[in-house]
Design a protein around this motif. Structure first.
Motif, PDB file in Angstrom:
ATOM      1  N   ARG A  83       0.834  -1.204   0.000  1.00  0.00           N
ATOM      2  CA  ARG A  83       0.000   0.000   0.000  1.00  0.00           C
ATOM      3  C   ARG A  83       0.874   1.261   0.000  1.00  0.00           C
ATOM      4  O   ARG A  83       0.647   2.193  -0.775  1.00  0.00           O
ATOM      5  CB  ARG A  83      -0.915   0.013   1.218  1.00  0.00           C
ATOM      6  CG  ARG A  83      -1.837   1.230   1.228  1.00  0.00           C
ATOM      7  CD  ARG A  83      -2.420   1.450   2.573  1.00  0.00           C
ATOM      8  NE  ARG A  83      -1.348   1.837   3.486  1.00  0.00           N
ATOM      9  CZ  ARG A  83      -1.545   2.252   4.711  1.00  0.00           C
ATOM     10  NH1 ARG A  83      -2.743   2.280   5.208  1.00  0.00           N
ATOM     11  NH2 ARG A  83      -0.534   2.600   5.477  1.00  0.00           N
ATOM     12  N   ASP A  84       1.911   1.274   0.849  1.00  0.00           N
ATOM     13  CA  ASP A  84       2.805   2.437   0.894  1.00  0.00           C
ATOM     14  C   ASP A  84       3.522   2.641  -0.434  1.00  0.00           C
ATOM     15  O   ASP A  84       3.711   3.781  -0.880  1.00  0.00           O
ATOM     16  CB  ASP A  84       3.820   2.270   2.031  1.00  0.00           C
ATOM     17  CG  ASP A  84       3.171   2.318   3.397  1.00  0.00           C
ATOM     18  OD1 ASP A  84       2.023   2.813   3.505  1.00  0.00           O
ATOM     19  OD2 ASP A  84       3.806   1.853   4.369  1.00  0.00           O
ATOM     20  N   LYS A  85       3.918   1.545  -1.071  1.00  0.00           N
ATOM     21  CA  LYS A  85       4.575   1.633  -2.377  1.00  0.00           C
ATOM     22  C   LYS A  85       3.621   2.235  -3.415  1.00  0.00           C
ATOM     23  O   LYS A  85       4.016   3.105  -4.200  1.00  0.00           O
ATOM     24  CB  LYS A  85       5.024   0.235  -2.812  1.00  0.00           C
ATOM     25  CG  LYS A  85       5.703   0.196  -4.146  1.00  0.00           C
ATOM     26  CD  LYS A  85       6.061  -1.239  -4.506  1.00  0.00           C
ATOM     27  CE  LYS A  85       6.515  -1.328  -5.945  1.00  0.00           C
ATOM     28  NZ  LYS A  85       6.655  -2.722  -6.375  1.00  0.00           N
ATOM     29  N   MET A  86       2.360   1.800  -3.408  1.00  0.00           N
ATOM     30  CA  MET A  86       1.379   2.329  -4.360  1.00  0.00           C
ATOM     31  C   MET A  86       1.069   3.797  -4.088  1.00  0.00           C
ATOM     32  O   MET A  86       0.862   4.574  -5.028  1.00  0.00           O
ATOM     33  CB  MET A  86       0.095   1.494  -4.302  1.00  0.00           C
ATOM     34  CG  MET A  86       0.265   0.107  -4.897  1.00  0.00           C
ATOM     35  SD  MET A  86      -1.192  -0.918  -4.725  1.00  0.00           S
ATOM     36  CE  MET A  86      -2.325  -0.092  -5.815  1.00  0.00           C
ATOM     37  N   ILE A  87       1.077   4.208  -2.839  1.00  0.00           N
ATOM     38  CA  ILE A  87       0.852   5.616  -2.500  1.00  0.00           C
ATOM     39  C   ILE A  87       2.003   6.467  -3.031  1.00  0.00           C
ATOM     40  O   ILE A  87       1.783   7.539  -3.602  1.00  0.00           O
ATOM     41  CB  ILE A  87       0.673   5.791  -0.981  1.00  0.00           C
ATOM     42  CG1 ILE A  87      -0.662   5.205  -0.535  1.00  0.00           C
ATOM     43  CG2 ILE A  87       0.755   7.255  -0.582  1.00  0.00           C
ATOM     44  CD1 ILE A  87      -0.857   5.164   0.973  1.00  0.00           C
ATOM     45  N   LYS A  88       3.244   5.991  -2.860  1.00  0.00           N
ATOM     46  CA  LYS A  88       4.410   6.721  -3.361  1.00  0.00           C
ATOM     47  C   LYS A  88       4.370   6.870  -4.879  1.00  0.00           C
ATOM     48  O   LYS A  88       4.749   7.898  -5.428  1.00  0.00           O
ATOM     49  CB  LYS A  88       5.707   6.011  -2.961  1.00  0.00           C
ATOM     50  CG  LYS A  88       6.183   6.332  -1.588  1.00  0.00           C
ATOM     51  CD  LYS A  88       7.536   5.695  -1.367  1.00  0.00           C
ATOM     52  CE  LYS A  88       8.056   6.042   0.001  1.00  0.00           C
ATOM     53  NZ  LYS A  88       9.362   5.429   0.267  1.00  0.00           N
ATOM     54  N   GLU A  89       3.924   5.812  -5.578  1.00  0.00           N
ATOM     55  CA  GLU A  89       3.856   5.844  -7.037  1.00  0.00           C
ATOM     56  C   GLU A  89       2.662   6.649  -7.536  1.00  0.00           C
ATOM     57  O   GLU A  89       2.560   6.935  -8.725  1.00  0.00           O
ATOM     58  CB  GLU A  89       3.776   4.414  -7.584  1.00  0.00           C
ATOM     59  CG  GLU A  89       5.028   3.598  -7.348  1.00  0.00           C
ATOM     60  CD  GLU A  89       4.847   2.141  -7.728  1.00  0.00           C
ATOM     61  OE1 GLU A  89       3.717   1.736  -8.081  1.00  0.00           O
ATOM     62  OE2 GLU A  89       5.842   1.402  -7.662  1.00  0.00           O
TER      63      GLU A  89
END
Length: 106
Positions: A83-89
């Protein structure tokens, strides 16, 4: 025992938090992991310790997962990292209720 009487007098139910095994439970309800523990004990009954460790490994792992929730914690950690990775992207925006912003209440 005075400790248990004190619990009753204060309205505290520590048994619910302390007892998770298959011992007699308050209110006659089965413990959280009773079914897994029972499967493990029934599998290993009469086999001997060495053979039971080998043959009842899946039952033992299920019982330990129920008790400690290690696989659940690892899975949750992976989900949060994704989820954090998708938020950053920029591919995912969490809803306002997950950002700590509440709707005004009347």
């Amino acid at each position: 025992m005075p400790f248990w009487e004190l619990q009753r007098q204060l309205g505290i139910d520590m048994d619910r938090w302390l007892l998770r095994q298959s011992m007699p439970q308050p209110y006659g309800k089965a413990a959280a992991c009773h079914a897994f523990e029972r499967e493990w004990v029934e599998c290993g009954h009469g086999l001997g310790q060495t053979r039971a460790r080998r043959e009842c490994q899946p039952e033992y792992e299920d019982f330990m997962e129920c008790m400690h929730r290690t696989k659940l914690a690892a899975r949750l950690k992976t989900i949060l990292e994704q989820r954090d990775k998708m938020i950053k992207e920029g591919k995912y925006t969490p809803p306002d209720c997950h950002k700590g912003k509440e709707e005004p209440r009347p």
